[in-house]
Design a protein around this motif. Structure first.
Motif, PDB file in Angstrom:
ATOM      1  N   HIS A   2       3.466 -61.849  11.239  1.00 10.44           N
ATOM      2  CA  HIS A   2       2.733 -62.202  10.024  1.00 10.44           C
ATOM      3  C   HIS A   2       1.962 -63.494  10.288  1.00 10.44           C
ATOM      4  CE1 HIS A   2       1.682 -62.319   5.827  1.00 10.44           C
ATOM      5  NE2 HIS A   2       2.175 -63.540   5.712  1.00 10.44           N
ATOM      6  N   SER A  34       0.539 -58.293  10.022  1.00 11.59           N
ATOM      7  CA  SER A  34       0.073 -58.531   8.657  1.00 11.59           C
ATOM      8  C   SER A  34      -0.540 -59.918   8.575  1.00 11.59           C
ATOM      9  CB  SER A  34       1.223 -58.385   7.654  1.00 11.59           C
ATOM     10  OG  SER A  34       2.264 -59.308   7.951  1.00 11.59           O
ATOM     11  N   GLU A  36      -2.286 -63.077   5.675  1.00 13.58           N
ATOM     12  CA  GLU A  36      -2.708 -63.598   4.387  1.00 13.58           C
ATOM     13  C   GLU A  36      -3.466 -64.896   4.648  1.00 13.58           C
ATOM     14  OE1 GLU A  36       0.425 -64.917   1.734  1.00 13.58           O
ATOM     15  OE2 GLU A  36       1.761 -65.308   3.430  1.00 13.58           O
ATOM     16  N   ALA A  79       5.337 -67.266   7.527  1.00  8.94           N
ATOM     17  CA  ALA A  79       4.400 -66.933   8.602  1.00  8.94           C
ATOM     18  C   ALA A  79       5.040 -67.126   9.969  1.00  8.94           C
ATOM     19  CB  ALA A  79       3.147 -67.783   8.493  1.00  8.94           C
TER      20      ALA A  79
END
Length: 224
Positions: A2, A34, A36, A79
């Motif tokens: 992530h 993934s 963000e 993260a």
């Protein structure tokens, strides 16, 4: 893995990086990848800046349903890798969340270390950091207020560093994987030339196969 991307307003650079990562993950079937993004001075609730959205589409991504968010410690905690757009923002993240120092880099810093040292893990990137200190700036400038050409250049710069880095880290974690577009995968842009995974560096990277990928329309023109 992530990945958290951080810039200032979270409407240009970090959202380009986030949506490019998601596009690469979808195109190559990397289900564990993934992403963000957030901003240290985010324009909370705003969509991607229109020219940033165009840039994302040109790189094969999707800017829809995005809302800018302010950086919070819990984002950093979850993260595996934090990539910032400037050294100043990197240092702000470290000050806010000191325990994240070993996994927080500027994007250009992480790419340079991986390319020069051959590091293919976040731990390896951090271990090589001090040996490869760079005297200079490894920043991606904010294109807000500029023209489409400048946004395109920023998108290219992000893509040229980010895509090889992501694929190299993935290939190390999954040496049995084949980094190729999934059957039936489509992109929003025109046919795009291949972009090579970054070369090996100083350490033995025999476990990292050299593969070509095709996630970028603009980036490979200068990378090739």
């Amino acid at each position: 893995m992530h990945v958290l991307f951080v810039c200032s307003g979270n409407v240009c650079r970090s959202v380009i990086a986030e949506r490019l990562t998601l596009a690469v993950a979808a195109e190559h079937g990397l289900q564990e990848l993934s992403a963000e993004s957030a901003g240290v001075r985010a324009l909370v609730g705003f969509p991607a800046e229109p020219l940033a959205a165009q840039t994302i589409a040109g790189l094969g991504g999707d800017a829809s349903d995005f809302k800018a968010r302010r950086l919070k410690p819990e984002m950093v905690h979850r993260a595996d890798l934090v990539l910032t757009m400037t050294e100043k923002i990197r240092d702000q993240v470290r000050e806010q969340t000191p325990e994240a120092l070993a996994r927080t880099f500027t994007l250009l810093e992480a790419y340079r270390i991986a390319k020069v040292s051959g590091a293919r893990t976040v731990v390896g990137l951090h271990a090589a950091r001090d040996d490869l200190a760079y005297v200079g700036r490894e920043n991606i400038s904010d294109p807000v207020g500029l023209k489409a050409q400048q946004f395109c250049e920023v998108g290219d710069r992000i893509a040229e560093a980010l895509v090889p880095l992501l694929l190299a880290l993935h290939a190390h974690q999954h040496p049995e994987a084949t980094i190729q577009p999934r059957a039936g995968a489509t992109t929003t842009g025109a046919t795009r030339p291949a972009l090579l995974v970054l070369p090996g560096g100083r350490v033995d990277t025999g476990e990292l196969p050299k593969r070509s990928v095709e996630p970028i329309r603009h980036a490979a023109e200068s990378a090739g």
